[in-house]
Write a protein that holds these residues in place. Sequence first.
Motif, PDB file in Angstrom:
ATOM      1  N   LEU A 179       0.856  -1.185   0.000  1.00 35.98           N
ATOM      2  CA  LEU A 179       0.000   0.000   0.000  1.00 35.98           C
ATOM      3  C   LEU A 179       0.889   1.231   0.000  1.00 35.98           C
ATOM      4  O   LEU A 179       1.915   1.261   0.695  1.00 35.98           O
ATOM      5  N   SER A 180       0.494   2.254  -0.747  1.00 38.97           N
ATOM      6  CA  SER A 180       1.296   3.482  -0.767  1.00 38.97           C
ATOM      7  C   SER A 180       0.383   4.693  -0.747  1.00 38.97           C
ATOM      8  O   SER A 180      -0.752   4.656  -1.238  1.00 38.97           O
ATOM      9  N   LEU A 181       0.892   5.747  -0.160  1.00 37.19           N
ATOM     10  CA  LEU A 181       0.180   7.024  -0.116  1.00 37.19           C
ATOM     11  C   LEU A 181       1.213   8.111  -0.378  1.00 37.19           C
ATOM     12  O   LEU A 181       2.188   8.243   0.356  1.00 37.19           O
ATOM     13  N   ARG A 182       1.006   8.874  -1.441  1.00 39.55           N
ATOM     14  CA  ARG A 182       1.970   9.908  -1.792  1.00 39.55           C
ATOM     15  C   ARG A 182       1.250  11.128  -2.357  1.00 39.55           C
ATOM     16  O   ARG A 182       0.084  11.057  -2.733  1.00 39.55           O
ATOM     17  N   ARG A 183       2.002  12.216  -2.397  1.00 42.72           N
ATOM     18  CA  ARG A 183       1.458  13.464  -2.951  1.00 42.72           C
ATOM     19  C   ARG A 183       2.108  13.730  -4.292  1.00 42.72           C
ATOM     20  O   ARG A 183       3.333  13.691  -4.427  1.00 42.72           O
ATOM     21  N   VAL A 184       1.268  14.007  -5.294  1.00 43.07           N
ATOM     22  CA  VAL A 184       1.748  14.336  -6.630  1.00 43.07           C
ATOM     23  C   VAL A 184       1.095  15.650  -7.035  1.00 43.07           C
ATOM     24  O   VAL A 184      -0.101  15.696  -7.352  1.00 43.07           O
ATOM     25  N   GLY A 185       1.865  16.720  -7.015  1.00 43.90           N
ATOM     26  CA  GLY A 185       1.299  18.026  -7.326  1.00 43.90           C
ATOM     27  C   GLY A 185       0.220  18.389  -6.327  1.00 43.90           C
ATOM     28  O   GLY A 185       0.437  18.383  -5.119  1.00 43.90           O
TER      29      GLY A 185
END
Length: 390
Positions: A317-323
């Motif tokens: 599972l991943s959680l990231r911010r893109v823009g």
Amino acid sequence: MRPGSSVPSAAELAGLFEADGVLLYAVEGQDLSVAEMWPEHPSASCLKLQVGFGVTGRVARTGEPLLIGSDSPRNALHRQLLGLEDQQTVARMCLPLRGLDEEAGVVGVLAVHRSPQRPFGQDDLAHARSFATVLGLRVHAEQLWRAVNRHRTERDRLVKQAISAQEAERRRIAFDLHDGVTTALASMSFHLSAADLTVSEFAAHDDADDPARAQALERARAELVSARELADMAYSQTRAAISGLHSLVLDDLGLVAAMESLVQMATRDDGPSIELVVDPSVATDDIPDHAAAALYRIVQEAVSNAVKHAEADRIVLSLRRVGGSIVLGCTDDGKGFDPVERRQARSADAGGAQHFGLSSLVERCAIIEASLRVESQPGRGTTVLVEVPL
């Protein structure tokens, strides 16, 4: 005119007609409001003229232009915008502006004014008509844009209310189960254990010369043991259902902590390993509560699908911010599937007999206007990506 635009501004129109001022009105229901004016005035947004009344309102109602050599509006704010002193009059040219189609009708009014010493004539009206179409399209486009924004704002409000109500109902059911069913099941298990102990003690002191009685006691004890095991299993399943219905961790500590708790609960000795990777740049405080709740449900569904159907050894599972977006990912190394065949199967399944675990993901993403991408190949695992604009 504005750079790159064929639509003249109010100031440009004033120059074209050698006017003292220009007001561009937009029709809003039964009122006319100022969309643009020159010279600008801080109170322009406060002026509301009723459709059908006064010169401007009559043009909006009839759709016919008017040329007036000497006019003296009665509305005090209107006179102030026109720059009129007491008893002062003004020459006016008012032209209806039409929208994209006949159904739209009159969407605005162009009102130009100057000194009564220089009244407007038919040449001025013909010149103004050459701008009427583009001005009408502009006013109509702005009206449609405002309507879209109003509908979007209302939709967002309703979505937030719906998700909040759903979570509140889940919370209520979870608390009812916790305070009622689990308490009863725990008490039942305790009493069954006590009954088992009593029967065991009674059997130990019973007359060994009565085999039938001994067998009956042993069967009774076996039934008590089975009942206690069923009560314990029901208790565990109810606790799991409570955890699935509502996450106190999500309420208290936020999305990341709730995902960590979910990973811990979903990890079993006989199941795939589950890893959570969170980008340090993710600030979950920026995620609205209703979106965080929807994302948590999406994580639940994605992990459940991977555990039940993928036959995977590892889930990430991943959680990231893109823009300006938050991107949630769920990747497994399981058996995968053919997305085209899966979509065709769902389309052919009019009765809903088959369920592949993706429908609820699609629905939840649609509610919060998140984009969903599912990438999979047979034998090469599956990746689910959900992007939520903030």
